[in-house]
Scaffold this motif. Structure first.
Motif, PDB file in Angstrom:
ATOM      1  N   LEU A 201      20.192  17.046  -3.871  1.00  0.00           N
ATOM      2  CA  LEU A 201      19.774  15.890  -3.086  1.00  0.00           C
ATOM      3  C   LEU A 201      18.252  15.851  -3.021  1.00  0.00           C
ATOM      4  CD1 LEU A 201      20.542  13.537  -1.119  1.00  0.00           C
ATOM      5  CD2 LEU A 201      20.621  15.243   0.711  1.00  0.00           C
ATOM      6  N   ILE A 202      17.679  14.744  -3.433  1.00  0.00           N
ATOM      7  CA  ILE A 202      16.238  14.512  -3.287  1.00  0.00           C
ATOM      8  C   ILE A 202      16.071  13.312  -2.369  1.00  0.00           C
ATOM      9  CG2 ILE A 202      14.065  13.918  -4.419  1.00  0.00           C
ATOM     10  CD1 ILE A 202      15.107  15.267  -6.953  1.00  0.00           C
ATOM     11  N   VAL A 203      15.359  13.507  -1.279  1.00  0.00           N
ATOM     12  CA  VAL A 203      15.143  12.463  -0.272  1.00  0.00           C
ATOM     13  C   VAL A 203      13.652  12.201  -0.172  1.00  0.00           C
ATOM     14  CG1 VAL A 203      15.624  11.728   2.088  1.00  0.00           C
ATOM     15  CG2 VAL A 203      17.094  13.420   1.000  1.00  0.00           C
ATOM     16  N   SER A 204      13.276  10.933  -0.087  1.00  0.00           N
ATOM     17  CA  SER A 204      11.848  10.638   0.032  1.00  0.00           C
ATOM     18  C   SER A 204      11.600   9.386   0.859  1.00  0.00           C
ATOM     19  CB  SER A 204      11.218  10.449  -1.356  1.00  0.00           C
ATOM     20  OG  SER A 204       9.818  10.282  -1.242  1.00  0.00           O
ATOM     21  N   ASN A 205      10.652   9.510   1.768  1.00  0.00           N
ATOM     22  CA  ASN A 205      10.095   8.361   2.479  1.00  0.00           C
ATOM     23  C   ASN A 205       8.616   8.313   2.091  1.00  0.00           C
ATOM     24  OD1 ASN A 205       9.336   6.340   4.222  1.00  0.00           O
ATOM     25  ND2 ASN A 205       9.502   7.566   6.079  1.00  0.00           N
ATOM     26  N   PRO A 206       8.339   7.792   0.881  1.00  0.00           N
ATOM     27  CA  PRO A 206       6.977   7.841   0.344  1.00  0.00           C
ATOM     28  C   PRO A 206       6.129   6.679   0.873  1.00  0.00           C
ATOM     29  CG  PRO A 206       8.382   6.723  -1.211  1.00  0.00           C
ATOM     30  CD  PRO A 206       9.263   7.105  -0.035  1.00  0.00           C
ATOM     31  N   PRO A 207       4.843   6.676   0.573  1.00  0.00           N
ATOM     32  CA  PRO A 207       4.038   5.480   0.858  1.00  0.00           C
ATOM     33  C   PRO A 207       4.651   4.285   0.121  1.00  0.00           C
ATOM     34  CG  PRO A 207       2.631   7.336   0.277  1.00  0.00           C
ATOM     35  CD  PRO A 207       4.036   7.757  -0.012  1.00  0.00           C
ATOM     36  N   TYR A 208       4.810   3.144   0.819  1.00  0.00           N
ATOM     37  CA  TYR A 208       5.412   1.985   0.155  1.00  0.00           C
ATOM     38  C   TYR A 208       4.830   0.654   0.653  1.00  0.00           C
ATOM     39  CZ  TYR A 208       8.367   2.081   4.392  1.00  0.00           C
ATOM     40  OH  TYR A 208       8.820   2.103   5.695  1.00  0.00           O
ATOM     41  N   VAL A 209       3.692   0.692   1.327  1.00  0.00           N
ATOM     42  CA  VAL A 209       3.112  -0.553   1.850  1.00  0.00           C
ATOM     43  C   VAL A 209       2.285  -1.215   0.756  1.00  0.00           C
ATOM     44  CG1 VAL A 209       1.675  -1.580   3.640  1.00  0.00           C
ATOM     45  CG2 VAL A 209       3.059   0.452   4.152  1.00  0.00           C
ATOM     46  N   ASP A 210       2.588  -2.483   0.474  1.00  0.00           N
ATOM     47  CA  ASP A 210       1.853  -3.173  -0.594  1.00  0.00           C
ATOM     48  C   ASP A 210       0.492  -3.658  -0.096  1.00  0.00           C
ATOM     49  OD1 ASP A 210       2.142  -5.703   0.743  1.00  0.00           O
ATOM     50  OD2 ASP A 210       4.074  -6.028  -0.223  1.00  0.00           O
ATOM     51  N   ALA A 211      -0.309  -4.153  -1.022  1.00  0.00           N
ATOM     52  CA  ALA A 211      -1.699  -4.515  -0.715  1.00  0.00           C
ATOM     53  C   ALA A 211      -1.784  -5.596   0.354  1.00  0.00           C
ATOM     54  CB  ALA A 211      -2.400  -4.973  -1.992  1.00  0.00           C
ATOM     55  N   GLU A 212      -0.894  -6.580   0.294  1.00  0.00           N
ATOM     56  CA  GLU A 212      -0.928  -7.667   1.275  1.00  0.00           C
ATOM     57  C   GLU A 212      -0.636  -7.162   2.676  1.00  0.00           C
ATOM     58  OE1 GLU A 212       1.219 -11.998   2.193  1.00  0.00           O
ATOM     59  OE2 GLU A 212       1.672 -10.908   0.336  1.00  0.00           O
ATOM     60  N   ASP A 213       0.399  -6.326   2.806  1.00  0.00           N
ATOM     61  CA  ASP A 213       0.745  -5.784   4.118  1.00  0.00           C
ATOM     62  C   ASP A 213      -0.329  -4.822   4.637  1.00  0.00           C
ATOM     63  OD1 ASP A 213       3.042  -7.252   4.277  1.00  0.00           O
ATOM     64  OD2 ASP A 213       4.408  -5.616   3.777  1.00  0.00           O
ATOM     65  N   MET A 214      -0.947  -4.063   3.737  1.00  0.00           N
ATOM     66  CA  MET A 214      -2.017  -3.157   4.151  1.00  0.00           C
ATOM     67  C   MET A 214      -3.163  -3.937   4.789  1.00  0.00           C
ATOM     68  SD  MET A 214      -1.519   0.152   3.775  1.00  0.00           S
ATOM     69  CE  MET A 214      -3.206   0.716   3.959  1.00  0.00           C
ATOM     70  N   ALA A 215      -3.444  -5.100   4.251  1.00  0.00           N
ATOM     71  CA  ALA A 215      -4.553  -5.914   4.756  1.00  0.00           C
ATOM     72  C   ALA A 215      -4.248  -6.511   6.122  1.00  0.00           C
ATOM     73  CB  ALA A 215      -4.879  -7.028   3.764  1.00  0.00           C
ATOM     74  N   ASN A 216      -2.960  -6.519   6.495  1.00  0.00           N
ATOM     75  CA  ASN A 216      -2.567  -7.157   7.754  1.00  0.00           C
ATOM     76  C   ASN A 216      -1.971  -6.184   8.772  1.00  0.00           C
ATOM     77  OD1 ASN A 216      -3.115 -10.038   7.084  1.00  0.00           O
ATOM     78  ND2 ASN A 216      -1.607  -9.658   5.487  1.00  0.00           N
ATOM     79  N   LEU A 217      -2.246  -4.893   8.613  1.00  0.00           N
ATOM     80  CA  LEU A 217      -1.697  -3.910   9.537  1.00  0.00           C
ATOM     81  C   LEU A 217      -2.273  -4.080  10.937  1.00  0.00           C
ATOM     82  CD1 LEU A 217      -1.783  -0.589   7.450  1.00  0.00           C
ATOM     83  CD2 LEU A 217       0.208  -2.009   7.951  1.00  0.00           C
ATOM     84  N   SER A 218      -1.455  -3.816  11.935  1.00  0.00           N
ATOM     85  CA  SER A 218      -1.935  -3.823  13.317  1.00  0.00           C
ATOM     86  C   SER A 218      -2.774  -2.569  13.551  1.00  0.00           C
ATOM     87  CB  SER A 218      -0.758  -3.829  14.293  1.00  0.00           C
ATOM     88  OG  SER A 218      -0.048  -2.601  14.224  1.00  0.00           O
ATOM     89  N   ASP A 219      -3.502  -2.539  14.664  1.00  0.00           N
ATOM     90  CA  ASP A 219      -4.346  -1.388  14.978  1.00  0.00           C
ATOM     91  C   ASP A 219      -3.527  -0.106  15.072  1.00  0.00           C
ATOM     92  OD1 ASP A 219      -6.641  -2.900  15.037  1.00  0.00           O
ATOM     93  OD2 ASP A 219      -6.558  -3.262  17.195  1.00  0.00           O
ATOM     94  N   GLU A 220      -2.304  -0.215  15.614  1.00  0.00           N
ATOM     95  CA  GLU A 220      -1.459   0.972  15.734  1.00  0.00           C
ATOM     96  C   GLU A 220      -1.174   1.585  14.365  1.00  0.00           C
ATOM     97  OE1 GLU A 220      -0.788  -1.138  19.611  1.00  0.00           O
ATOM     98  OE2 GLU A 220      -1.130  -1.712  17.530  1.00  0.00           O
ATOM     99  N   PHE A 221      -0.845   0.739  13.379  1.00  0.00           N
ATOM    100  CA  PHE A 221      -0.555   1.261  12.045  1.00  0.00           C
ATOM    101  C   PHE A 221      -1.831   1.722  11.337  1.00  0.00           C
ATOM    102  CE2 PHE A 221       3.340  -1.098  12.848  1.00  0.00           C
ATOM    103  CZ  PHE A 221       4.296  -0.240  12.332  1.00  0.00           C
ATOM    104  N   LYS A 222      -2.962   1.116  11.670  1.00  0.00           N
ATOM    105  CA  LYS A 222      -4.226   1.571  11.091  1.00  0.00           C
ATOM    106  C   LYS A 222      -4.629   2.943  11.613  1.00  0.00           C
ATOM    107  CE  LYS A 222      -6.155  -3.044  10.263  1.00  0.00           C
ATOM    108  NZ  LYS A 222      -7.159  -4.049  10.702  1.00  0.00           N
TER     109      LYS A 222
END
Length: 303
Positions: A201-222
């Protein structure tokens, strides 16, 4: 002056919980890190400030606080409002699969729906009795790996991350759960530094935020490390590599489970030819798929 007026007028735990939830809404805070509402987060932070357990009985919510307790609660609530940090970074604690984990700004706050799959021991997607080895790729705080070790006590669980900072936090959590000598950690860019071996079993929760969503992150996610979020223009930069490399690390009956979150549509479009199974979660969440080793190998053999 404002603090003095507020702490004079608010006297009970319930008063502060109500006031904080109103202030959190008025200040437009983001509650995407484990709490469903402003009230849930307000209750948690008030109890934390008073060093009370999160499941403290509601029958005590009308107890009158001392002046020093009021000041302490007010300070914590103001920290949340002014810093815009997730509550978990303030308390230095997050919960995953019913387990407590240490977290700080070096790692993402645990919140993956994969927890539901772990609680079900990944059935019916794999025969749990045949899982002897597990890899948590991009482990961050180590929460998925540690939860998997609890779910599969007889299995050998390993974890990896490219971030030394993240591995330091994962080490803290391994020690917290008494697993420091049993669960190996690898500093690795995906599979590059993981010794050749086969995992069921290989499990992964990798980075997956695209460029558009990265540009619109809230302060909490930043507030979270960008290394744990950012994944190229379509959010699949790491997943593209993972699909190819995982073939060499999966046993014949192995299963690959990956979370891609809001990049699910991009994943479905880009890999429409792959027989991906998308998970329907009973308790909320989406963007997680699995694929067997056999299906993965067949696909790449035809390319």
């Amino acid at each position: 002056m404002e603090q003095k007026l507020i702490t004079q007028q608010l006297t009970t735990l319930r008063d502060y919980m109500r006031w904080a939830s109103s202030e959190f809404m008025r200040q437009k805070l983001d509650f995407g890190h484990g709490f469903g509402s402003a009230l849930d987060e307000a209750v948690y932070l008030v109890l934390f400030a008073l060093e009370l357990p999160w499941d403290w009985s509601e029958k005590y919510f009308d107890c009158v606080l001392t002046n020093s307790e009021r000041d302490r609660v007010y300070a914590v609530l103001q920290q949340r409002i002014k810093s815009r940090m997730p509550a978990a970074y303030i308390s230095r604690e997050a919960w995953f699969c019913g387990l407590s984990f240490y977290v700080d700004e070096r790692v993402l706050v645990p919140r993956s729906p994969i927890a539901e799959m772990i609680n079900e021991r990944f059935e019916p997607w794999i025969d749990a009795q045949r899982v002897d080895s597990i890899l948590d790729l991009c482990t961050g705080s180590g929460c998925i790996a540690i939860a998997c070790q609890y779910a599969f006590p007889e299995a050998q669980v390993s974890a990896s991350d490219i971030s030394l900072d993240a591995l330091e936090v994962a080490t803290i959590n391994l020690e917290k759960h008494g697993l420091a000598d049993d669960l190996p950690l690898f500093e690795s860019d995906l599979f590059s530094s993981i010794p050749p071996q086969k995992f069921d079993l290989i499990v992964s929760n990798p980075p997956y935020v695209d460029a558009e969503d990265m540009a619109n992150l809230s302060d909490e996610f930043k507030s979270e490390p960008s290394l744990g979020l950012e994944a190229g223009h379509d959010g699949l930069e790491l997943v593209d590599k993972m699909l190819v490399q995982a073939q060499d690390y999966l046993s014949d009956h192995g299963l690959l489970v990956i979370e891609v979150g809001n990049s699910q549509n991009a994943m479905m479009d880009k890999y429409e030819m792959l027989p991906l199974s998308w998970i329907d979660f009973e308790h909320g969440g989406n963007g997680v798929f699995c694929i067997t080793a056999d299906e993965l190998k067949k696909h790449f053999a035809q390319m």
